[in-house]
Design an enzyme around this catalytic site. Structure first.
Site, PDB file in Angstrom:
ATOM      1  N   ASP A 239       5.327  -6.461  -5.979  1.00 24.84           N
ATOM      2  CA  ASP A 239       5.744  -6.393  -4.578  1.00 24.84           C
ATOM      3  C   ASP A 239       4.883  -7.215  -3.646  1.00 24.84           C
ATOM      4  O   ASP A 239       5.292  -7.518  -2.521  1.00 24.84           O
ATOM      5  CB  ASP A 239       5.766  -4.934  -4.106  1.00 24.84           C
ATOM      6  CG  ASP A 239       6.885  -4.182  -4.769  1.00 24.84           C
ATOM      7  OD1 ASP A 239       7.919  -4.808  -5.010  1.00 24.84           O
ATOM      8  OD2 ASP A 239       6.722  -2.997  -5.069  1.00 24.84           O
TER       9      ASP A 239
ATOM     10  N   HIS B  83      -1.205   0.114  -9.299  1.00 27.53           N
ATOM     11  CA  HIS B  83      -0.015   0.577 -10.002  1.00 27.53           C
ATOM     12  C   HIS B  83      -0.398   1.757 -10.878  1.00 27.53           C
ATOM     13  O   HIS B  83      -1.504   1.779 -11.430  1.00 27.53           O
ATOM     14  CB  HIS B  83       0.568  -0.544 -10.872  1.00 27.53           C
ATOM     15  CG  HIS B  83       1.982  -0.305 -11.236  1.00 27.53           C
ATOM     16  ND1 HIS B  83       2.339   0.453 -12.326  1.00 27.53           N
ATOM     17  CD2 HIS B  83       3.140  -0.694 -10.641  1.00 27.53           C
ATOM     18  CE1 HIS B  83       3.652   0.512 -12.388  1.00 27.53           C
ATOM     19  NE2 HIS B  83       4.166  -0.157 -11.384  1.00 27.53           N
TER      20      HIS B  83
HETATM   21  N1  CMC Z   1      -5.242   0.270  -1.731  1.00 28.37           N
HETATM   22  C1  CMC Z   1      -6.434   0.906  -1.699  1.00 28.37           C
HETATM   23  N2  CMC Z   1      -6.855   1.777  -2.616  1.00 28.37           N
HETATM   24  C2  CMC Z   1      -6.021   2.057  -3.623  1.00 28.37           C
HETATM   25  C3  CMC Z   1      -4.742   1.446  -3.732  1.00 28.37           C
HETATM   26  C4  CMC Z   1      -4.368   0.529  -2.735  1.00 28.37           C
HETATM   27  N3  CMC Z   1      -3.184  -0.089  -2.781  1.00 28.37           N
HETATM   28  N4  CMC Z   1      -4.131   1.916  -4.836  1.00 28.37           N
HETATM   29  C5  CMC Z   1      -4.972   2.798  -5.401  1.00 28.37           C
HETATM   30  N5  CMC Z   1      -6.121   2.875  -4.675  1.00 28.37           N
HETATM   31  C6  CMC Z   1      -7.308   3.666  -4.995  1.00 28.37           C
HETATM   32  C7  CMC Z   1      -7.079   5.165  -4.779  1.00 28.37           C
HETATM   33  O1  CMC Z   1      -7.435   5.563  -3.482  1.00 28.37           O
HETATM   34  C8  CMC Z   1      -7.997   5.756  -5.833  1.00 28.37           C
HETATM   35  O2  CMC Z   1      -9.324   5.667  -5.353  1.00 28.37           O
HETATM   36  P1  CMC Z   1     -10.435   6.784  -5.771  1.00 28.37           P
HETATM   37  O3  CMC Z   1     -10.538   6.688  -7.273  1.00 28.37           O
HETATM   38  O4  CMC Z   1     -11.653   6.370  -5.057  1.00 28.37           O
HETATM   39  O5  CMC Z   1      -9.881   8.098  -5.301  1.00 28.37           O
HETATM   40  C9  CMC Z   1      -7.880   4.774  -7.001  1.00 28.37           C
HETATM   41  O6  CMC Z   1      -7.544   3.507  -6.403  1.00 28.37           O
HETATM   42  C10 CMC Z   1      -6.845   5.158  -8.048  1.00 28.37           C
HETATM   43  O7  CMC Z   1      -5.568   5.195  -7.408  1.00 28.37           O
HETATM   44  P2  CMC Z   1      -4.496   6.364  -7.564  1.00 28.37           P
HETATM   45  O8  CMC Z   1      -3.984   6.720  -6.201  1.00 28.37           O
HETATM   46  O9  CMC Z   1      -5.030   7.451  -8.438  1.00 28.37           O
HETATM   47  O10 CMC Z   1      -3.378   5.619  -8.367  1.00 28.37           O
HETATM   48  P3  CMC Z   1      -1.919   6.142  -8.547  1.00 28.37           P
HETATM   49  O11 CMC Z   1      -1.553   5.763  -9.939  1.00 28.37           O
HETATM   50  O12 CMC Z   1      -1.742   7.546  -8.174  1.00 28.37           O
HETATM   51  O13 CMC Z   1      -1.106   5.265  -7.479  1.00 28.37           O
HETATM   52  C11 CMC Z   1       0.159   3.588  -6.458  1.00 28.37           C
HETATM   53  C12 CMC Z   1      -0.444   4.111  -7.760  1.00 28.37           C
HETATM   54  C13 CMC Z   1       1.115   2.437  -6.783  1.00 28.37           C
HETATM   55  C14 CMC Z   1       0.997   4.699  -5.779  1.00 28.37           C
HETATM   56  C15 CMC Z   1      -0.970   3.117  -5.534  1.00 28.37           C
HETATM   57  O14 CMC Z   1      -1.728   2.112  -6.183  1.00 28.37           O
HETATM   58  C16 CMC Z   1      -0.456   2.595  -4.195  1.00 28.37           C
HETATM   59  O15 CMC Z   1      -0.163   3.391  -3.302  1.00 28.37           O
HETATM   60  N6  CMC Z   1      -0.311   1.236  -4.042  1.00 28.37           N
HETATM   61  C17 CMC Z   1       0.207   0.659  -2.828  1.00 28.37           C
HETATM   62  C18 CMC Z   1       1.703   0.810  -2.834  1.00 28.37           C
HETATM   63  C19 CMC Z   1       2.373  -0.177  -3.769  1.00 28.37           C
HETATM   64  O16 CMC Z   1       2.071  -1.361  -3.760  1.00 28.37           O
HETATM   65  N7  CMC Z   1       3.321   0.351  -4.568  1.00 28.37           N
HETATM   66  C20 CMC Z   1       4.138  -0.493  -5.438  1.00 28.37           C
HETATM   67  C21 CMC Z   1       4.012  -0.160  -6.861  1.00 28.37           C
HETATM   68  S1  CMC Z   1       4.799  -1.417  -7.839  1.00 28.37           S
HETATM   69  C22 CMC Z   1       6.452  -1.171  -7.568  1.00 28.37           C
HETATM   70  C23 CMC Z   1       7.024  -0.171  -8.492  1.00 28.37           C
HETATM   71  O17 CMC Z   1       6.895  -0.333  -9.725  1.00 28.37           O
HETATM   72  O18 CMC Z   1       7.665   0.760  -7.954  1.00 28.37           O
END
Ligand code: CMC
Length: 435
Positions: free
Chosen positions: A370, A312
């Site tokens: 989720d 998240h």
């Molecule tokens: N699976 C694998 N790796 C992950 C995931 C995941 N679900 N989420 C983050 N990472 C990794 C990401 O690749 C990064 O790795 P590194 O530091 O090596 O580059 C690290 O963790 C930090 O992640 P980020 O992408 O910088 O985090 P973000 O804040 O940009 O993204 C997110 C947050 C929710 C978009 C992402 O965690 C994600 O895509 N999760 C899966 C989709 C999901 O479940 N979304 C629902 C969110 S809750 C509902 C809502 O409130 O809308």
């Protein structure tokens, strides 16, 4: 806002340093006011994805991502989910205080008596292909509601804003259920005023005119909890979209349609649908035995595979909504005798492995709401393609409360981000034969 603290920004390119006011909120990080920065220095700030930018001040919802805390108007989500129903939560988000008994009754009455949609709305549905994604239908139909209420769309009139809020909260279950009924080819069910908000939604989705529909109280409470947990989440992508759309003076139905469109994406509201599809895929490709292989793919940056329902932007701890949804998941599966459901077992195993794996632990990736809400919704009989519609229904009150807060703010301005331009500088058009 008053400021006692200041930040001094110095430059290495000869630009004179500037003093910037710092404001403190009730809780949470302070903010540095950069509104005059461009005027004073000729420079913009650069923050794609809003990693460090507060786009507004708000009194509605507070998240402490490190603690894993979510407060609506100061009340912890755990207390609201345990002691209140969804409509009380709506009242709180809209008005700032929990209703007393009389206010609760009156609010229930207002919402209950606005649940029908104009009969002509049914014709909008006929225009969609039967296999249209229900979110496509919902975006269209909610936007179309603006065409029915010309008499009450003056956004500067507090009475008009109130009636729009009631209409949106009341009609969303009707429209969501209609979107579902249309895809399965069953007749639309009219709302019933003797049922609760969630009970009515269940009946409109799963009942038919052929027989009485009896609402199961455990499932009704579970659905109500899903709605409470998704009611607001401060300045997320869809809420920020609603605010940005609203900042131009667009009507609330158009703004909420924009929010629904944004929610559709798999990184936001589409995550529970994507999560269940992921579980289905693992199940089809070998189930629990293959979790190790799947996790290896998730950890491989080049695979593009993510563990849906994990991680998240704000929570760097267990999502408090996930804890409550996990509890509800057990209740619902118990009520329906589905504890041995293979998909549920698979998800529990996946959760356990991910919570122990260093990749997830070191990145503070915990299950989000989720991860469990898809399993609960599936158990309730809600098809995967409808999950995001249920989320949109629940979030409508948050969107409308945030929109209303923005419109009521005398300092409100149209939202207009700036950019760092990296394209071609000025050049002249050549005659076509010379290009
Ligand atoms: N699976 C694998 N790796 C992950 C995931 C995941 N679900 N989420 C983050 N990472 C990794 C990401 O690749 C990064 O790795 P590194 O530091 O090596 O580059 C690290 O963790 C930090 O992640 P980020 O992408 O910088 O985090 P973000 O804040 O940009 O993204 C997110 C947050 C929710 C978009 C992402 O965690 C994600 O895509 N999760 C899966 C989709 C999901 O479940 N979304 C629902 C969110 S809750 C509902 C809502 O409130 O809308």
């Amino acid at each position: 806002m008053t400021s006692t603290k200041k930040a001094t920004l110095t430059f290495t390119d000869g630009t004179p340093s500037v003093e910037l006011p710092i404001y403190e909120g009730t809780v949470g990080p302070d903010v540095i006011d950069i509104r005059k920065l461009y005027g004073q220095t000729g420079k913009f700030t650069f923050d794609p994805g809003f990693m460090s930018t507060a786009a507004c001040d708000s009194k509605i919802t507070y998240i402490d991502g490190d603690k894993g805390e979510l407060l609506y108007r100061g009340y912890p989500i755990e207390q609201l989910a345990t002691n209140c129903d969804y409509l009380e939560t709506c009242y709180l988000l809209l008005n700032g205080e929990l209703p007393n008994r009389a206010q609760h009754k009156d609010f229930d009455y207002q919402v209950t008596h606005h649940t029908m949609v104009h009969e002509q709305m049914t014709r909008f549905f006929q225009g969609f292909r039967r296999d249209a994604h229900p979110m496509a239908v919902l975006v269209g139909c909610v936007g179309a509601l603006s065409a029915f209420y010309h008499d009450s769309l003056d956004i500067n009139n507090a009475e008009h804003r109130h009636i729009s809020a009631i209409r949106l909260i009341a009609k969303m279950p009707t429209l969501v259920a209609m979107a579902y009924k249309y895809t399965v080819g069953q007749p639309f069910m009219y709302p019933r005023n003797d049922l609760s908000y969630s009970g009515n939604l269940m009946r409109m989705m799963f009942g038919t005119p052929c027989e009485e529909y009896k609402v199961n109280e455990v499932l009704e409470r579970a659905l109500d909890r899903i709605l409470i947990l998704h009611a607001d989440h401060e300045q997320n992508a869809s809420t920020s979209t609603v605010r940005l759309a609203g900042s131009s003076g667009a009507n609330p139905f158009a703004c909420i349609a924009a929010g629904i469109a944004t929610l559709w994406g798999p990184a936001h509201g589409g995550a529970n649908e994507a999560c269940l599809q992921m579980l289905d895929d693992i199940q089809k490709n070998g189930g629990v035995e293959k979790i190790g292989e799947f996790i290896a793919k998730v950890k491989d940056k080049n695979s593009g595979v993510k563990l849906m329902g994990f991680g998240h932007r704000v929570y760097k701890n267990y999502d408090p909504r996930a804890k409550l949804m996990r509890e509800t998941c057990y209740e619902v599966l118990g009520e329906l005798g589905l504890h041995d459901d293979p998909l549920f077992k698979l998800s529990m195993k996946l959760e356990q492995i991910a919570l122990e794996d260093d990749y997830f632990v070191s990145r503070k990736l915990y299950p989000n709401v989720d991860f469990y809400s898809g399993i609960v919704q599936k158990a309730l009989g809600i098809p995967t393609s409808m999950f995001t519609c249920i989320f949109a229904l629940a979030r409508t009150v948050g969107w409308i409360a945030q929109w209303n807060e923005m419109i009521s703010d005398p300092e409100q301005k149209i939202g207009r981000p700036r950019q760092l331009f990296v394209g071609s500088a000025r050049r002249d058009v050549k005659a076509i034969d010379l290009r």
